[in-house]
Design an enzyme around this catalytic site. Structure first.
Site, PDB file in Angstrom:
ATOM      1  N   ASP A  97      -6.496  -6.288  -1.294  1.00 62.68           N
ATOM      2  CA  ASP A  97      -5.145  -6.729  -1.646  1.00 62.68           C
ATOM      3  C   ASP A  97      -5.141  -7.842  -2.686  1.00 62.68           C
ATOM      4  OD1 ASP A  97      -3.712  -6.196   1.679  1.00 62.68           O
ATOM      5  OD2 ASP A  97      -4.232  -4.836   0.033  1.00 62.68           O
ATOM      6  N   TYR A 152       3.046   1.368  14.216  1.00 59.52           N
ATOM      7  CA  TYR A 152       3.819   2.222  13.337  1.00 59.52           C
ATOM      8  C   TYR A 152       3.326   3.659  13.341  1.00 59.52           C
ATOM      9  CZ  TYR A 152       0.346   0.708   9.751  1.00 59.52           C
ATOM     10  OH  TYR A 152      -0.795   0.375   9.032  1.00 59.52           O
ATOM     11  N   LYS A 171       6.733   5.838   7.006  1.00 59.64           N
ATOM     12  CA  LYS A 171       6.269   4.938   8.075  1.00 59.64           C
ATOM     13  C   LYS A 171       7.462   4.416   8.864  1.00 59.64           C
ATOM     14  CE  LYS A 171       2.498   3.655   5.049  1.00 59.64           C
ATOM     15  NZ  LYS A 171       2.074   2.734   3.977  1.00 59.64           N
ATOM     16  N   HIS A 196       0.821  -1.215   0.000  1.00 57.11           N
ATOM     17  CA  HIS A 196       0.000   0.000   0.000  1.00 57.11           C
ATOM     18  C   HIS A 196       0.851   1.259   0.000  1.00 57.11           C
ATOM     19  CE1 HIS A 196      -3.010  -2.688   2.393  1.00 57.11           C
ATOM     20  NE2 HIS A 196      -2.995  -2.990   1.115  1.00 57.11           N
TER      21      HIS A 196
HETATM   22  C1  LIG Z   1      -4.542   2.276   7.397  1.00 55.80           C
HETATM   23  C2  LIG Z   1      -5.745   2.771   8.142  1.00 55.80           C
HETATM   24  C3  LIG Z   1      -6.938   2.077   8.132  1.00 55.80           C
HETATM   25  N1  LIG Z   1      -8.013   2.559   8.825  1.00 55.80           N
HETATM   26  C4  LIG Z   1      -9.244   1.772   8.810  1.00 55.80           C
HETATM   27  C5  LIG Z   1      -9.836   1.571   7.428  1.00 55.80           C
HETATM   28  C6  LIG Z   1     -10.474   0.201   7.518  1.00 55.80           C
HETATM   29  O1  LIG Z   1     -11.809   0.315   8.019  1.00 55.80           O
HETATM   30  C7  LIG Z   1      -9.645  -0.544   8.545  1.00 55.80           C
HETATM   31  C8  LIG Z   1      -8.650  -1.506   7.917  1.00 55.80           C
HETATM   32  O2  LIG Z   1      -7.964  -0.794   6.909  1.00 55.80           O
HETATM   33  P1  LIG Z   1      -7.055  -1.586   5.888  1.00 55.80           P
HETATM   34  O3  LIG Z   1      -7.703  -2.860   5.480  1.00 55.80           O
HETATM   35  O4  LIG Z   1      -6.676  -0.586   4.793  1.00 55.80           O
HETATM   36  O5  LIG Z   1      -5.780  -1.892   6.770  1.00 55.80           O
HETATM   37  P2  LIG Z   1      -4.392  -2.499   6.259  1.00 55.80           P
HETATM   38  O6  LIG Z   1      -4.610  -3.497   5.176  1.00 55.80           O
HETATM   39  O7  LIG Z   1      -3.637  -2.876   7.459  1.00 55.80           O
HETATM   40  O8  LIG Z   1      -3.703  -1.227   5.587  1.00 55.80           O
HETATM   41  C9  LIG Z   1      -2.400  -0.828   5.954  1.00 55.80           C
HETATM   42  O9  LIG Z   1      -1.549  -1.815   5.448  1.00 55.80           O
HETATM   43  C10 LIG Z   1      -0.238  -1.490   5.070  1.00 55.80           C
HETATM   44  C11 LIG Z   1       0.698  -2.414   5.795  1.00 55.80           C
HETATM   45  C12 LIG Z   1       0.191  -0.082   5.198  1.00 55.80           C
HETATM   46  O10 LIG Z   1       1.380   0.214   5.073  1.00 55.80           O
HETATM   47  C13 LIG Z   1      -0.785   0.978   5.446  1.00 55.80           C
HETATM   48  O11 LIG Z   1      -0.546   1.572   6.705  1.00 55.80           O
HETATM   49  C14 LIG Z   1      -2.194   0.549   5.385  1.00 55.80           C
HETATM   50  O12 LIG Z   1      -2.613   0.576   4.033  1.00 55.80           O
HETATM   51  O13 LIG Z   1      -8.928   0.471   9.277  1.00 55.80           O
HETATM   52  C15 LIG Z   1      -7.975   3.740   9.537  1.00 55.80           C
HETATM   53  O14 LIG Z   1      -8.983   4.162  10.153  1.00 55.80           O
HETATM   54  N2  LIG Z   1      -6.808   4.455   9.544  1.00 55.80           N
HETATM   55  C16 LIG Z   1      -5.680   4.012   8.877  1.00 55.80           C
HETATM   56  O15 LIG Z   1      -4.629   4.691   8.942  1.00 55.80           O
END
Ligand SMILES: Cc1cn([C@H]2C[C@H](O)[C@@H](COP(=O)(O)OP(=O)(O)O[C@H]3O[C@H](C)C(=O)[C@H](O)[C@H]3O)O2)c(=O)[nH]c1=O
Length: 183
Positions: free
Chosen positions: A169, A131, A71, A62
């Site tokens: 993803d 992070y 980060k 991402h």
């Molecule tokens: C990233 C983020 C997500 N959210 C909420 C949005 C969704 O409802 C839930 C899960 O989000 P997501 O599926 O995008 O989470 P990850 O797949 O862990 O995403 C992260 O994964 C990779 C490792 C990254 O480097 C980024 O920090 C980020 O994209 O958390 C938030 O409220 N704030 C945030 O900063």
């Protein structure tokens, strides 16, 4: 704090000073002055994240095409393979990646600069990843690159051939088709 260079100059592996004694240990997980002095980077972090994943989960790759996020990654339980991919079009290391094992035991941290895609794979049965980011979450600017894009060819230490992915993803872009940075 020790700064360990990686194959991509801008991506840094950090090792904090750990003070162990008969009770356990103490370490400064982040110190703004130490970070600036040791890395030469002047960054203000505006958001702290906590992400828990079961073993075999892969989150990424991402990035935010605007409001780009630097980060600073660390692990407080378990072990992950943490990956940064250079997606700055004019960089000599464009499309190259760095992967490092971060764990609750090694206390290592990875600095993933702005201009990089980021992801991690959970090698232990569970992992808690904390992070800091240099800009706020902006989902409208979030983009994904396929974790197994053959043009990047990340050597993930997979526990089995199929990591567990979010729907987002599963549909990441190939790097060749992705919005990248004009840096
Ligand atoms: C990233 C983020 C997500 N959210 C909420 C949005 C969704 O409802 C839930 C899960 O989000 P997501 O599926 O995008 O989470 P990850 O797949 O862990 O995403 C992260 O994964 C990779 C490792 C990254 O480097 C980024 O920090 C980020 O994209 O958390 C938030 O409220 N704030 C945030 O900063």
């Amino acid at each position: 704090m020790k700064v360990i260079p990686t194959a991509i100059p801008e991506v840094l592996l950090l090792e904090p000073q750990v003070y162990g004694d008969h009770r356990g240990f103490f370490l400064e997980s982040f110190n703004h002055q130490t970070f600036a002095e040791k890395t030469g980077l002047d960054r203000m972090f505006v958001q702290d994240n906590h992400s828990r994943s079961k073993g075999g989960i892969l989150r990424g790759l991402h990035y935010q095409i605007q409001q780009t996020q630097g980060k600073l990654m660390r692990v407080v339980a378990g072990e992950i393979f943490d990956v940064a991919v250079d997606i700055r079009r004019h960089s000599p290391t464009f499309g190259q990646w760095v992967g490092e094992v971060l764990s609750a035991d090694n206390h290592r941290q990875l600095w993933v600069p702005e201009g990089f895609a980021h992801g991690f794979y959970v090698m232990s049965d569970s992992a808690d990843v904390l992070y800091k980011t240099t800009d706020y979450y902006a989902p409208q600017h979030e983009r994904s690159i396929l974790w197994n894009d053959p043009d990047i060819a990340i050597d993930w230490p997979l526990r089995d051939p199929h990591p567990v992915l979010s729907a987002k993803d599963q549909g990441g872009d190939r790097l060749a088709d992705a919005e990248v940075f004009d840096a």
